[in-house]
Design an enzyme around this catalytic site. Structure first.
Site, PDB file in Angstrom:
ATOM      1  N   HIS A 119       0.802  -1.224   0.000  1.00  0.00           N
ATOM      2  CA  HIS A 119       0.000   0.000   0.000  1.00  0.00           C
ATOM      3  C   HIS A 119       0.833   1.271   0.000  1.00  0.00           C
ATOM      4  CE1 HIS A 119      -4.456   1.039   1.090  1.00  0.00           C
ATOM      5  NE2 HIS A 119      -4.050   1.635  -0.007  1.00  0.00           N
ATOM      6  N   ASP A 142      -9.761  -0.163   4.227  1.00  0.00           N
ATOM      7  CA  ASP A 142      -8.586  -0.825   4.781  1.00  0.00           C
ATOM      8  C   ASP A 142      -8.881  -1.209   6.230  1.00  0.00           C
ATOM      9  OD1 ASP A 142      -5.918  -1.545   5.483  1.00  0.00           O
ATOM     10  OD2 ASP A 142      -5.079   0.048   4.232  1.00  0.00           O
ATOM     11  N   HIS A 144      -6.478  -0.955   8.244  1.00  0.00           N
ATOM     12  CA  HIS A 144      -5.494  -0.096   8.899  1.00  0.00           C
ATOM     13  C   HIS A 144      -5.606   1.329   8.360  1.00  0.00           C
ATOM     14  CE1 HIS A 144      -3.983  -4.245   8.457  1.00  0.00           C
ATOM     15  NE2 HIS A 144      -3.618  -4.100   9.731  1.00  0.00           N
ATOM     16  N   ASP A 146      -3.013   3.505   8.060  1.00  0.00           N
ATOM     17  CA  ASP A 146      -1.839   3.844   7.243  1.00  0.00           C
ATOM     18  C   ASP A 146      -1.501   5.334   7.311  1.00  0.00           C
ATOM     19  OD1 ASP A 146      -1.839   1.182   6.578  1.00  0.00           O
ATOM     20  OD2 ASP A 146      -2.636   1.461   4.551  1.00  0.00           O
ATOM     21  N   HIS A 159       4.378   1.191   4.151  1.00  0.00           N
ATOM     22  CA  HIS A 159       2.991   0.943   3.728  1.00  0.00           C
ATOM     23  C   HIS A 159       2.005   1.352   4.820  1.00  0.00           C
ATOM     24  CE1 HIS A 159       2.236  -3.461   5.346  1.00  0.00           C
ATOM     25  NE2 HIS A 159       2.863  -2.724   6.229  1.00  0.00           N
ATOM     26  N   ASP A 250      -7.451  -1.792   0.092  1.00  0.00           N
ATOM     27  CA  ASP A 250      -6.559  -2.837   0.578  1.00  0.00           C
ATOM     28  C   ASP A 250      -7.388  -4.095   0.778  1.00  0.00           C
ATOM     29  OD1 ASP A 250      -4.956  -4.540   2.231  1.00  0.00           O
ATOM     30  OD2 ASP A 250      -3.860  -2.797   2.993  1.00  0.00           O
ATOM     31  N   GLU A 295      -2.100  -5.271  -1.797  1.00  0.00           N
ATOM     32  CA  GLU A 295      -1.797  -6.195  -0.700  1.00  0.00           C
ATOM     33  C   GLU A 295      -2.301  -7.622  -0.904  1.00  0.00           C
ATOM     34  OE1 GLU A 295       0.338  -5.523   1.568  1.00  0.00           O
ATOM     35  OE2 GLU A 295       0.367  -3.344   1.838  1.00  0.00           O
TER      36      GLU A 295
END
Length: 348
Positions: A119, A142, A144, A146, A159, A250, A295
């Protein structure tokens, strides 16, 4: 950094205007890159997604699909850590290469589909899109956020810091990371929405709250329902004006039962129906201008069936974002066809 085959010729094409409407043609750009994190295998993601039938599926949606192959990335023999950030001088130029490719794809009138890869590549993809469409908004799907900085990241992996490089509001919180002198922050926090969060680091949580970023965790999705989440998302981003959407997706946003072949799976993710509803609603705006699907890691997941399931899910997500519906992607018919007079009668 060398470009291979037809992608090289494509990137020399004349730039056009930013597209604000439904896809009339699609540019598929492979980005086989893994240095934004430490696990091998995600560089094989573009091939896995293509092998799962991406181009054939998109071609059935009845607009031109141009697969320009893979970008070719340089990997430095010596790339020392910056603080505890690995591979910064490799990741920085890689994202710059992606930026140029996406900028030219969007400028030539295509909807850009970037296949990762990890990512960190979205730093370049969104920045390249913003070169053509400075008023874009970003939907980040996602597990996460990030949005760590090098100073807050527990792992140092880039990422997990992609969004921090983009945000104007974090400019004074970001050190000068080697390899990234080419880019400047370009996105405002109000132009970003997260969907699917369920593994947010402490520093990220502070950033989300301090900047007032709109986000929907999996708890929010459970509480509100995905329909309401998308209504609020699109109202937040588009109420002021209609503008291009960048979707960065993602695959680990999905529950690991659906997408096992990925590097940082987190239990309790999106169902198939929730994930596809997100992309259907984005398509229905008519404003999707560029997309990342990242990913997918064919080395992980426990076997060929897990890899096939994850890559096939990635194809479904991309196709749905570009107009495939769960009622079926129908060809355009002006009228219901009638039988010809000389049609032979069917016999039992």
């Amino acid at each position: 950094m060398a470009l291979r085959g037809p992608l090289c010729r494509f990137l020399r094409s004349t730039l056009g205007s930013c597209q604000h409407s439904r896809a009339h043609s699609v540019a598929v750009l492979g980005a086989p890159f893994s240095k934004g994190q430490k696990r091998r295998g995600v560089e094989y993601g573009p091939k896995a997604i293509r092998d799962a039938g991406l181009v054939e599926r998109l071609t059935n949606l009845e607009f031109p699909v141009h697969d320009f192959g893979d970008l070719s990335f340089q990997h430095l023999e010596k790339d020392d850590h910056f603080m505890h950030v690995p591979f910064p001088r490799t990741v920085g130029p890689a994202t710059q290469l992606v930026s140029g490719a996406v900028s030219r794809a969007v400028g030539a009138g295509h909807t850009s589909i970037m296949l990762g890869g990890d990512h960190s590549l979205a730093i370049g993809s969104v920045e390249g899109h913003a070169q053509q469409c400075p008023d874009l908004c970003l939907i980040w799907v996602d597990a996460h956020a990030d949005i760590n900085t090098p100073l807050t990241s527990p792992s140092g992996n880039l990422h997990g810091q992609a969004v921090a490089f983009m945000l104007k509001e974090l400019q004074d919180k970001m050190p000068d990371v080697p390899g990234f002198s080419w880019m400047k922050p370009f996105l405002s926090a109000r132009d970003l929405v997260y969907i699917g969060l369920r593994d947010v680091d402490p520093g990220e949580h502070v950033i989300l709250k301090n900047l007032g970023i709109q986000y929907f965790s999996m708890r929010d999705i459970d509480r509100m329902g995905i329909q309401r989440v998308m209504e609020v998302t699109l109202d937040h981003l588009l109420a002021r004006k209609q503008r291009p959407i960048h979707l960065s997706f993602d695959i680990d946003a999905f529950d690991p039962a659906l997408a096992p072949a990925t590097g940082t799976p987190v239990n309790g993710g999106l169902t198939y129906r929730e994930g596809i509803y997100i992309t259907e609603e984005i398509h229905n705006t008519g404003l999707l201008s560029a997309m990342d699907l990242v990913e997918v890691n064919p080395v992980l997941g426990g076997g060929p069936e897990a890899v096939e399931a994850t890559a096939s899910l990635a194809v479904d997500v991309i196709a749905s974002a570009l107009g495939q519906t769960r009622e079926g992607a129908h060809v355009a018919l002006q009228e219901i066809p009638a039988p010809k007079e000389d049609t032979e009668q069917l016999r039992l």
